[in-house]
Enzyme design. Sequence first.
Site, PDB file in Angstrom:
ATOM      1  N   CYS A 187      -1.375   0.765   2.304  1.00 52.69           N
ATOM      2  CA  CYS A 187      -0.599   1.609   1.374  1.00 52.69           C
ATOM      3  C   CYS A 187      -0.336   0.816   0.102  1.00 52.69           C
ATOM      4  O   CYS A 187       0.798   0.668  -0.353  1.00 52.69           O
ATOM      5  CB  CYS A 187       0.695   2.083   2.014  1.00 52.69           C
ATOM      6  SG  CYS A 187       0.504   2.863   3.631  1.00 52.69           S
ATOM      7  N   ALA A 199      -1.359   0.919  -3.269  1.00 52.67           N
ATOM      8  CA  ALA A 199      -1.144   1.361  -4.647  1.00 52.67           C
ATOM      9  C   ALA A 199       0.352   1.485  -4.962  1.00 52.67           C
ATOM     10  O   ALA A 199       1.140   1.800  -4.065  1.00 52.67           O
ATOM     11  CB  ALA A 199      -1.846   2.704  -4.859  1.00 52.67           C
ATOM     12  N   PRO A 200       0.753   1.194  -6.208  1.00 49.89           N
ATOM     13  CA  PRO A 200      -0.073   0.929  -7.387  1.00 49.89           C
ATOM     14  C   PRO A 200      -0.549  -0.499  -7.551  1.00 49.89           C
ATOM     15  O   PRO A 200      -1.216  -0.807  -8.537  1.00 49.89           O
ATOM     16  CB  PRO A 200       0.859   1.311  -8.541  1.00 49.89           C
ATOM     17  CG  PRO A 200       2.221   0.995  -8.027  1.00 49.89           C
ATOM     18  CD  PRO A 200       2.186   1.329  -6.557  1.00 49.89           C
ATOM     19  N   GLY A 252       1.258  -3.802  -7.074  1.00 50.55           N
ATOM     20  CA  GLY A 252       2.057  -4.986  -7.384  1.00 50.55           C
ATOM     21  C   GLY A 252       1.961  -6.051  -6.307  1.00 50.55           C
ATOM     22  O   GLY A 252       1.819  -7.252  -6.601  1.00 50.55           O
ATOM     23  N   LYS A 253       2.028  -5.633  -5.049  1.00 55.96           N
ATOM     24  CA  LYS A 253       1.964  -6.602  -3.953  1.00 55.96           C
ATOM     25  C   LYS A 253       0.551  -7.157  -3.783  1.00 55.96           C
ATOM     26  O   LYS A 253       0.365  -8.340  -3.468  1.00 55.96           O
ATOM     27  CB  LYS A 253       2.470  -5.956  -2.661  1.00 55.96           C
ATOM     28  CG  LYS A 253       3.934  -5.523  -2.741  1.00 55.96           C
ATOM     29  CD  LYS A 253       4.369  -4.769  -1.505  1.00 55.96           C
ATOM     30  CE  LYS A 253       5.820  -4.336  -1.617  1.00 55.96           C
ATOM     31  NZ  LYS A 253       6.023  -3.342  -2.710  1.00 55.96           N
ATOM     32  N   ASP A 274      -5.578   2.283   0.423  1.00 54.89           N
ATOM     33  CA  ASP A 274      -4.698   3.399   0.121  1.00 54.89           C
ATOM     34  C   ASP A 274      -5.512   4.682   0.266  1.00 54.89           C
ATOM     35  O   ASP A 274      -6.724   4.682   0.041  1.00 54.89           O
ATOM     36  CB  ASP A 274      -4.131   3.291  -1.301  1.00 54.89           C
ATOM     37  CG  ASP A 274      -2.857   4.104  -1.486  1.00 54.89           C
ATOM     38  OD1 ASP A 274      -1.768   3.505  -1.439  1.00 54.89           O
ATOM     39  OD2 ASP A 274      -2.960   5.330  -1.670  1.00 54.89           O
ATOM     40  N   ASP A 320       3.607  -1.840   3.385  1.00 55.20           N
ATOM     41  CA  ASP A 320       4.725  -1.266   2.621  1.00 55.20           C
ATOM     42  C   ASP A 320       4.612   0.237   2.806  1.00 55.20           C
ATOM     43  O   ASP A 320       3.892   0.919   2.072  1.00 55.20           O
ATOM     44  CB  ASP A 320       4.623  -1.671   1.148  1.00 55.20           C
ATOM     45  CG  ASP A 320       5.784  -1.159   0.327  1.00 55.20           C
ATOM     46  OD1 ASP A 320       6.885  -1.001   0.890  1.00 55.20           O
ATOM     47  OD2 ASP A 320       5.594  -0.892  -0.871  1.00 55.20           O
ATOM     48  N   CYS A 337      11.094   0.843   0.850  1.00 58.22           N
ATOM     49  CA  CYS A 337      12.113   0.866  -0.209  1.00 58.22           C
ATOM     50  C   CYS A 337      13.131   1.954   0.114  1.00 58.22           C
ATOM     51  O   CYS A 337      13.477   2.776  -0.731  1.00 58.22           O
ATOM     52  CB  CYS A 337      11.480   1.078  -1.573  1.00 58.22           C
ATOM     53  SG  CYS A 337      10.404   2.531  -1.700  1.00 58.22           S
TER      54      CYS A 337
END
Length: 450
Positions: A262, A264-265, A267-268, A283, A324, A377
């Site tokens: 998972c 996108a977008p 950063g990780k 993704d 995530d 999150c």
Amino acid sequence: MRTPTRPRQAPARQAPARPAQPGLSARLLAADALDRVLRAGTPLEDALQDMPGLEPRDRALAFHILAVSLRRLGSLRAVLAGLMEKGMPRSAPKVEAVLLTGAAQILFMDVPDHAAVGLSVEIARGDNSTAGFSGLINAVLRRLTREGPGLLARIDPLDADTPEWLRKRWAATYGADRARDIAAAHAHEPALDLTVKSDPEGWAEKLSGKVLPTGSVRILEAGPVRALPGYEEGEWWVQDAAAALPARLLGDVRGLKVVDLCAAPGGKTAQLVAAGAQVTAVDRSAERLRRLSENLTRLKLEAEVVQADAGAFKGGLFDAVLLDAPCTATGTLRRHPDIAWSKRPDDVAALAMLQSRLLNHALDLVRPGGLLVYSTCSLEPEEGEIQVEALLAARPDVAREAISGKDGAAVAAFTTPQGDLRTLPCDWVRGEPERSGLDGFFAARMRKRG
């Protein structure tokens, strides 16, 4: 990871002629976008995407009006209700969006009252569905300039601006005082956090920012992101300080084979590649993966990009897996205030079922002795603490690897008694509200038994 809102029927839209009055374009876009968010469930970041040609300044103003209208939606609705004996006209639902954006400017923004009132009336006149109510809009907003502050003073914003089901949940999970602190943090526009490839102190100086204890760079006066030094050169990317923590729980990943599920977008993914890992980014969304690839290209970083369902991806065994997971995203209301009004209580249970499936599959991708980091999150324990406890109870082949001081004092400060990571929007009080806070995140680190 934020999950898309449930689809709803979009309201009919009318393409207006290009407005001539200064500031009208921005306010027209804000009212139209708010109408789409409230009636069609359009995510905030998507609601402003389909009107190209606006100047960056107008687009920034439109976003600010939209965000303030959503952050203070409950208070604005309560104040307007006190001025409208018959309530909102049912035959013209877009009237509410025009009134809300006008009221947001009058009560919460540094905008001249006459501009907020006059341009709201012009917006109404220019749309066939609201033109007949332009007189009502004018009268209500003029009364608001006189009576609004007094009406607003009678409202508890920490109750009005958070849906009741979320208030009850947070009070039960974190206690009444902490729940009010969380709600208070959502009332303020957050600063911009960046993850830099190297030299955070140097970039903080160049960008007039501050280095946070975790290494992120926080800046207050950002302006257009693309115009900031280092953007075109790919020296940093936008990432909330809390969102940058889960990838760091994998420790030294140099040379390791890591899959970011998972992703996108991206950063990780960027964090892991920059740290030296061999990364596979997975993704299911082709559009989101396109954005991820564009971000990696700008950052001059390379990863294997795979379009696939994270719950069915087959790519062999990995040294580490970062999941995530899609979630209600209730930890990100500072940046995405629309979520408070688009999510429903039953979304928590539905997403928890998805997370359980993804977690079990993610563990199957970890080689014996390897690491799995799970994060969301979300502020809801069903998507975090409860999810991990269920996995540990059901899978004897995995054990929690508790976060400790070895992970750094800044990360360890957010450790739960069980050894997981939990941040809240009201954490990191650093003076002014605009300098404080970070997204609400949960993360747990687990090692697969050899």
